[in-house]
Design a protein around this motif. Structure first.
Motif: not given
Ligand SMILES: [Zn+2]
Length: 110
Positions: A83-110
């Protein structure tokens, strides 16, 4: 959970039902690193996948009842780690737990 653990510490108990063999092997690896012996059961292990309903493809991971609390703790940690890492549903980038938006494409965490 049953209370059978109290009567027989070396009874095999199901600690987790894995969705597929990859997950089962990850979890068995974690448990064996901790010195916990595991046993797998499940139709998926026998290679007759075409003839078996999907629900029976799940793999049960068994541990000795006496090891159950420890195994459950390890699995809890494992899931928290996932749960600490999540994958962007849009671009599949891995994001850290502190981010609510994908660092790459700014899609919101689901
Ligand atoms: Zn993204």
């Amino acid at each position: 959970m049953t209370t059978q653990a109290l009567t027989d510490p070396f009874r095999w108990q199901c600690v987790y039902v894995a969705e597929h063999s990859v997950e089962a092997h990850i979890i068995c690896g974690l448990l064996s690193q901790a010195g916990i012996q595991t046993q797998l059961t499940g139709a998926a292990l026998y290679g007759a996948m075409g003839e078996i309903p999907f629900t029976e493809l799940q793999i049960r991971i068994l541990v000795y009842a006496i090891k159950l609390p420890r195994a459950q703790q390890i699995l809890l940690n494992y899931h928290q780690q996932l749960q600490t890492h999540w994958h962007c549903p849009s671009c599949q980038e891995e994001n850290g737990p502190a981010f609510d938006y994908c660092w790459s494409c700014e899609t919101q965490k689901e």
